[in-house]
Design an enzyme around this catalytic site. Structure first.
Site, PDB file in Angstrom:
ATOM      1  N   LYS A  48      82.531  47.137  29.156  1.00  0.00           N
ATOM      2  CA  LYS A  48      81.544  47.511  28.134  1.00  0.00           C
ATOM      3  C   LYS A  48      81.279  46.329  27.195  1.00  0.00           C
ATOM      4  O   LYS A  48      80.128  46.008  26.902  1.00  0.00           O
ATOM      5  CB  LYS A  48      82.076  48.727  27.360  1.00  0.00           C
ATOM      6  CG  LYS A  48      81.113  49.307  26.368  1.00  0.00           C
ATOM      7  CD  LYS A  48      81.369  50.782  26.169  1.00  0.00           C
ATOM      8  CE  LYS A  48      82.629  51.090  25.367  1.00  0.00           C
ATOM      9  NZ  LYS A  48      82.460  50.833  23.918  1.00  0.00           N
ATOM     10  N   ARG A  89      77.332  42.056  25.464  1.00  0.00           N
ATOM     11  CA  ARG A  89      77.072  40.657  25.127  1.00  0.00           C
ATOM     12  C   ARG A  89      76.131  39.999  26.128  1.00  0.00           C
ATOM     13  O   ARG A  89      75.387  39.080  25.778  1.00  0.00           O
ATOM     14  CB  ARG A  89      78.409  39.906  25.054  1.00  0.00           C
ATOM     15  CG  ARG A  89      79.227  40.307  23.805  1.00  0.00           C
ATOM     16  CD  ARG A  89      80.698  40.057  24.004  1.00  0.00           C
ATOM     17  NE  ARG A  89      81.507  40.207  22.802  1.00  0.00           N
ATOM     18  CZ  ARG A  89      81.977  41.363  22.334  1.00  0.00           C
ATOM     19  NH1 ARG A  89      81.694  42.513  22.959  1.00  0.00           N
ATOM     20  NH2 ARG A  89      82.724  41.404  21.248  1.00  0.00           N
ATOM     21  N   GLY A 122      79.353  51.636  18.355  1.00  0.00           N
ATOM     22  CA  GLY A 122      79.725  50.803  17.217  1.00  0.00           C
ATOM     23  C   GLY A 122      79.553  49.321  17.528  1.00  0.00           C
ATOM     24  O   GLY A 122      79.123  48.531  16.671  1.00  0.00           O
ATOM     25  N   ARG A 175      80.975  55.717  10.793  1.00  0.00           N
ATOM     26  CA  ARG A 175      81.883  54.566  10.956  1.00  0.00           C
ATOM     27  C   ARG A 175      81.630  53.466   9.918  1.00  0.00           C
ATOM     28  O   ARG A 175      80.500  53.244   9.504  1.00  0.00           O
ATOM     29  CB  ARG A 175      81.777  54.042  12.388  1.00  0.00           C
ATOM     30  CG  ARG A 175      82.226  55.140  13.354  1.00  0.00           C
ATOM     31  CD  ARG A 175      82.282  54.701  14.757  1.00  0.00           C
ATOM     32  NE  ARG A 175      83.312  53.685  14.956  1.00  0.00           N
ATOM     33  CZ  ARG A 175      83.485  53.054  16.106  1.00  0.00           C
ATOM     34  NH1 ARG A 175      82.716  53.338  17.129  1.00  0.00           N
ATOM     35  NH2 ARG A 175      84.433  52.148  16.220  1.00  0.00           N
ATOM     36  N   SER A 234      89.386  42.088  14.154  1.00  0.00           N
ATOM     37  CA  SER A 234      88.276  42.793  14.789  1.00  0.00           C
ATOM     38  C   SER A 234      87.363  41.834  15.532  1.00  0.00           C
ATOM     39  O   SER A 234      86.765  40.931  14.938  1.00  0.00           O
ATOM     40  CB  SER A 234      87.465  43.560  13.736  1.00  0.00           C
ATOM     41  OG  SER A 234      86.233  43.952  14.295  1.00  0.00           O
ATOM     42  N   GLN A 281      84.651  42.732  16.808  1.00  0.00           N
ATOM     43  CA  GLN A 281      83.272  43.067  16.450  1.00  0.00           C
ATOM     44  C   GLN A 281      82.840  42.280  15.218  1.00  0.00           C
ATOM     45  O   GLN A 281      81.733  41.748  15.165  1.00  0.00           O
ATOM     46  CB  GLN A 281      83.146  44.571  16.211  1.00  0.00           C
ATOM     47  CG  GLN A 281      83.384  45.360  17.492  1.00  0.00           C
ATOM     48  CD  GLN A 281      83.229  46.852  17.299  1.00  0.00           C
ATOM     49  OE1 GLN A 281      83.134  47.331  16.172  1.00  0.00           O
ATOM     50  NE2 GLN A 281      83.208  47.581  18.397  1.00  0.00           N
ATOM     51  N   ASP A 310      91.752  49.843  22.371  1.00  0.00           N
ATOM     52  CA  ASP A 310      91.028  51.016  22.887  1.00  0.00           C
ATOM     53  C   ASP A 310      91.886  51.878  23.811  1.00  0.00           C
ATOM     54  O   ASP A 310      91.440  52.934  24.267  1.00  0.00           O
ATOM     55  CB  ASP A 310      89.775  50.565  23.652  1.00  0.00           C
ATOM     56  CG  ASP A 310      88.752  49.940  22.713  1.00  0.00           C
ATOM     57  OD1 ASP A 310      88.738  50.307  21.528  1.00  0.00           O
ATOM     58  OD2 ASP A 310      87.977  49.082  23.168  1.00  0.00           O
ATOM     59  N   ARG A 327      91.548  58.613  16.088  1.00  0.00           N
ATOM     60  CA  ARG A 327      92.283  58.746  17.353  1.00  0.00           C
ATOM     61  C   ARG A 327      93.762  59.083  17.153  1.00  0.00           C
ATOM     62  O   ARG A 327      94.414  59.576  18.070  1.00  0.00           O
ATOM     63  CB  ARG A 327      92.123  57.479  18.195  1.00  0.00           C
ATOM     64  CG  ARG A 327      90.725  57.393  18.781  1.00  0.00           C
ATOM     65  CD  ARG A 327      90.521  56.186  19.663  1.00  0.00           C
ATOM     66  NE  ARG A 327      89.220  56.298  20.324  1.00  0.00           N
ATOM     67  CZ  ARG A 327      88.585  55.289  20.897  1.00  0.00           C
ATOM     68  NH1 ARG A 327      89.116  54.081  20.913  1.00  0.00           N
ATOM     69  NH2 ARG A 327      87.414  55.494  21.483  1.00  0.00           N
ATOM     70  N   ARG A 380      87.189  58.364  25.011  1.00  0.00           N
ATOM     71  CA  ARG A 380      88.535  57.962  25.453  1.00  0.00           C
ATOM     72  C   ARG A 380      89.573  59.075  25.228  1.00  0.00           C
ATOM     73  O   ARG A 380      90.560  59.156  25.944  1.00  0.00           O
ATOM     74  CB  ARG A 380      88.952  56.663  24.774  1.00  0.00           C
ATOM     75  CG  ARG A 380      87.983  55.516  25.099  1.00  0.00           C
ATOM     76  CD  ARG A 380      88.607  54.153  24.908  1.00  0.00           C
ATOM     77  NE  ARG A 380      87.563  53.131  24.819  1.00  0.00           N
ATOM     78  CZ  ARG A 380      86.943  52.584  25.862  1.00  0.00           C
ATOM     79  NH1 ARG A 380      87.249  52.962  27.093  1.00  0.00           N
ATOM     80  NH2 ARG A 380      86.020  51.654  25.681  1.00  0.00           N
TER      81      ARG A 380
END
Ligand code: S3P
Length: 741
Positions: free
Chosen positions: A327, A332, A400, A428, A473, A475, A621, A652, A693
């Site tokens: 993913k 990207r 996200g 988020r 992170s 991200q 994840d 989670r 997930r």
């Protein structure tokens, strides 16, 4: 809402396809006790009476409407005004009027011209979006309005009882009623209905006028038939519609002529990219539209087909499995391919909803993207400055990664953008990207709580910064690096712990210089990217479900092929091995700048461990399924330093603890992790809270459960792992998907 309409006396004026169907549908629905019909053609009237479509006929409009509770006009548009005058002459004190024409403003105006004011307020114009190319009473059907949309365009000062009567009448006929402003209705319908009819008529007429028309029609195949079906519609009706909605139709026609001109130029000049742009955008828009009609689009997906997973106890895993593409790399590939110069060919692209949301966002910003087809995507890069403003907000669904990375990229564009997402994404935290980006000079608004939607202001001059990330992170790092591509000077991001480095690797692959010194990544703005070939490995985050599954299910041995084993992603393998897992990497190789391997996993007796904190970002994840591994291990497993899990697609830590507790597992959530004591897993009903997930983690738990597990709210599995149930069953899971009861 189903409400049975009171029994009415209705008068239907005009007994063609639409009027005849109103009579038949009303009769079938049982909401009328008397149907009186009028038609200008006495032959039609006679047939309607004989066939029992109406109970009685009238000789004139005023005669027809005198005793009616509801008068429905189903006549050509240009006849409406005169007929309304006649209705006015015969209407009783409580008569309500509606119509079924395709243009609404002219009806509103005719009401004003022709009716006394009290009666005008009881005119509720309507448009059933239903019909067929067939015409006349003989084509009338009792089910024509079932599930059809009916748009009502009442005047602002409408009589409330009249509106209620018309609404409940159409509802009783099975329609879904909406209200809209009449002018807006006419603008929209000019585009969506009137223009297509106009095109169908002119295409057939143009071909029929050719000398060789015999031959043309002999060789006309399905495409011609599909495109021109509506050219068999009632000519008089359409004559009137185009006349009554003249200005909107002309505007729609001009818009279309502009597009046609663009395509003509593209064909004339051999501009293949422009042609592909038109066709790929159109195809994806129509595919999306069809999914929308079938109720299969994103948004709130609860209660969808396959929304619930049910596992049966037992099962062991065998064989070779290739899980879908990574993913992170898929996102990207679209982002960087789009701003590169030249073409980027992507293989193994994840056709999951998250990466498709990114793909659609770039299409919306004018990038021509072919595919995906079997994981193959061709991105026609527009260069660093080539993105264009999207026509509306970018909708990023559950993703996200899309929103955070795009925040960086879009902060540097010359146009403003708004980004929205589904309920989960809208909760988020976004400040982690918007704050450092603001230091670079970006202007991005969030809600007060720091959540989406994001409003990104364009035309800002960005400057490079040196930023020490408070959370590890990828991200955040990627968002800053993407903004840094456009910033003046150097952008440096320092990581508290290593996070996935796909952005850096891919930038290098596209020819952009990226420097790494220990924990710092730097690049200088102002460079260019060159299109390339990108091979997306199978997603280790998806493979993780099968790694844990084969580890915990007796007699299992599987090979997961072509899995990405980037060192920044292999926490799940490290942790499972530390727990005693039997995992071997075979055939290690490089594929398009990313290391991959075939991963052989055999059943093993796992034991509880204290998970090393440096593994947290490397397995960020994979914890939902690692918690399941811990539940099957001997002794206790402890996770710390993972508070980040609380702000993923769901909380989670809490959601997994709740579900495991329901299944009888001793799992105690802590603020930054979990303590799990291994032991038997029972059955029960657990909730994924729309988190892909979590849903798949409990599917894995089913292999060791002593009774069935029902997992609710699983539709979002398609965001990262389309086809999960099929692959899992093929490998030996005893699981199936069900619709919500
Ligand atoms: C991702 C980074 C991770 C991960 C997410 C994908 C990425 O998030 O959880 O699924 O593609 O960069 P963080 O970097 O915020 O931990």
């Amino acid at each position: 809402m189903t409400r049975s309409a009171p029994s009415l006396r209705i008068a239907v004026i005009g007994l063609g396809l639409i009027g005849g169907s109103i009579c038949k549908a009303a009769r079938t629905a049982g909401c009328v006790n008397h149907i009186l019909g009028y038609d200008a053609d006495p032959g039609v009237l006679r047939d309607a009476l004989q066939a029992g479509v109406v109970d009685a006929v009238a000789d004139s409009v005023p005669d027809a409407v005198g005793d009616a509770d509801l008068v429905a006009l189903a006549v050509p548009m240009l006849a409406v005004s005169d007929i309304l005058r006649e209705v006015g002459a015969g209407a009783g004190p409580s008569t309500v009027i509606t119509d079924a024409g395709s243009v609404k403003q002219s009806v509103v105006e005719a009401g004003g011209d022709q009716l006394p004011d009290a009666l005008r307020r009881r005119l509720v114009p309507g448009h059933p979006i239903a019909g067929s190319e067939q015409t006349g009473l003989e084509a009338a059907r009792a089910d024509l309005y079932r599930n059809a949309r009916v748009i009502l365009t009442p005047p602002e000062d409408v009589d409330a009882d009249a509106l209620e009567r018309v609404e409940s009448f159409w509802t009783a006929l099975g329609a879904r009623v909406e209200t809209m402003d009449a002018r807006h209705h006419d603008e929209v319908l000019a585009l969506t209905s009137h223009l297509p009819h106009l095109l169908a008529y002119t295409l057939v007429d143009a071909l029929a006028g050719q000398e060789s028309n015999q031959e043309i029609f002999r060789y006309a195949a399905g495409g011609f038939r599909d495109f021109t079906r509506i050219a068999s519609s009632d000519p008089l009706m359409w004559h009137d519609i185009f006349s009554a909605n003249r200005d909107n139709v002309l505007r729609a026609l001009d818009l279309f002529a502009g597009s046609l001109g663009n395509l003509r130029t593209a064909i004339e000049t051999g501009d293949g990219t422009a042609m592909l742009g038109i066709f790929t955008r159109a195809k994806s828009a129509r595919d999306h539209f069809l999914r929308m009609l079938e109720g299969r689009v994103w948004m709130d997906r609860r209660g969808e087909a396959g929304d619930t997973f049910v596992t049966e106890p037992g099962g062991s895993l065998r064989g070779e499995v290739r899980v879908p593409g990574d993913k992170s790399v898929s996102h990207r590939s679209i982002m960087l391919g789009s701003i590169a110069e030249g073409v980027t060919e992507v293989y193994g692209f994840l056709e999951g909803e998250d990466s498709l949301a990114t793909l659609q966002a770039f299409r919306d910003m004018g990038v021509v993207i072919e595919g995906p087809s079997h994981g193959h995507v061709v991105v026609h890069g527009v260069g660093m400055q080539g993105l264009k403003a999207a026509p509306g907000p970018l909708y990023l669904g559950n993703s996200g990664t899309s929103m955070r990375l795009l925040a960086g990229l879009l902060a540097a564009q010359a146009f403003d953008t708004e980004m929205t997402g589904d309920a989960s994404l809208s909760r988020r935290p976004m400040k982690r990207v918007t704050e450092p980006l603001a230091r670079m000079g970006a202007k991005i608004e969030t809600t007060e709580g720091g959540t989406p939607p994001l409003r990104v202001t364009g035309s800002r001059k960005l400057k490079g910064i040196r930023y020490e990330m408070p959370v590890a992170s990828a991200q955040v790092k990627s968002a800053l690096l993407l903004a840094g591509l456009y910033a003046e000077g150097e952008t440096t991001v320092i990581e508290p712990a290593p996070t996935r480095d796909h952005t850096e690797r891919m930038l290098s692959g596209l020819g952009y210089a990226v420097r790494r010194d220990d924990s710092a990544v730097s690049l200088a703005g102002g460079g260019r990217l060159a299109g390339t070939r990108i091979e997306v490995p199978a997603d280790i985050s998806s493979a993780a479900f099968f790694m844990v599954a084969a580890s915990i299910a007796a007699d299992s041995e599987i090979v997961l092929t072509h899995v990405g084993i980037n060192p920044t992603r292999i926490g799940v393998i490290n942790i499972l091995r530390a727990m005693g897992g039997d995992i071997r990497l075979e055939n290690e190789r490089l594929a398009g700048g990313e290391p991959v391997a075939d991963v052989r996993v055999r059943h093993a007796q796992l034991r509880g461990i204290e998970i090393a904190e440096d593994q947290v970002p490397l397995a960020i994840d994979e914890f939902p399924v690692l918690f399941v591994a811990a539940a099957c291990a001997s002794g206790e497993t402890v996770l710390r330093g993972a508070e980040e899990l609380r702000v993923k697609e769901s909380d989670r830590i809490q959601v997994m603890a709740d579900g495991l507790n329901i299944l009888g597992v001793d799992a105690q959530p802590t603020p930054d992790g979990m303590r799990i004591r291994g032991g038997p897993i029972g059955g029960g009903e657990v909730h994924s809270h729309g988190d892909h997930r979590i849903a798949m983690a409990f599917a894995v738990a089913g292999l060791r459960a002593t009774a069935p597990i029902t997992i609710r709210d699983c539709a979002n599995v398609a965001t990262s792992f389309p086809g999960f149930i099929g692959l899992a069953r093929g490998a030996g899971f005893r699981i199936h998907a069900e619709d919500k009861p």
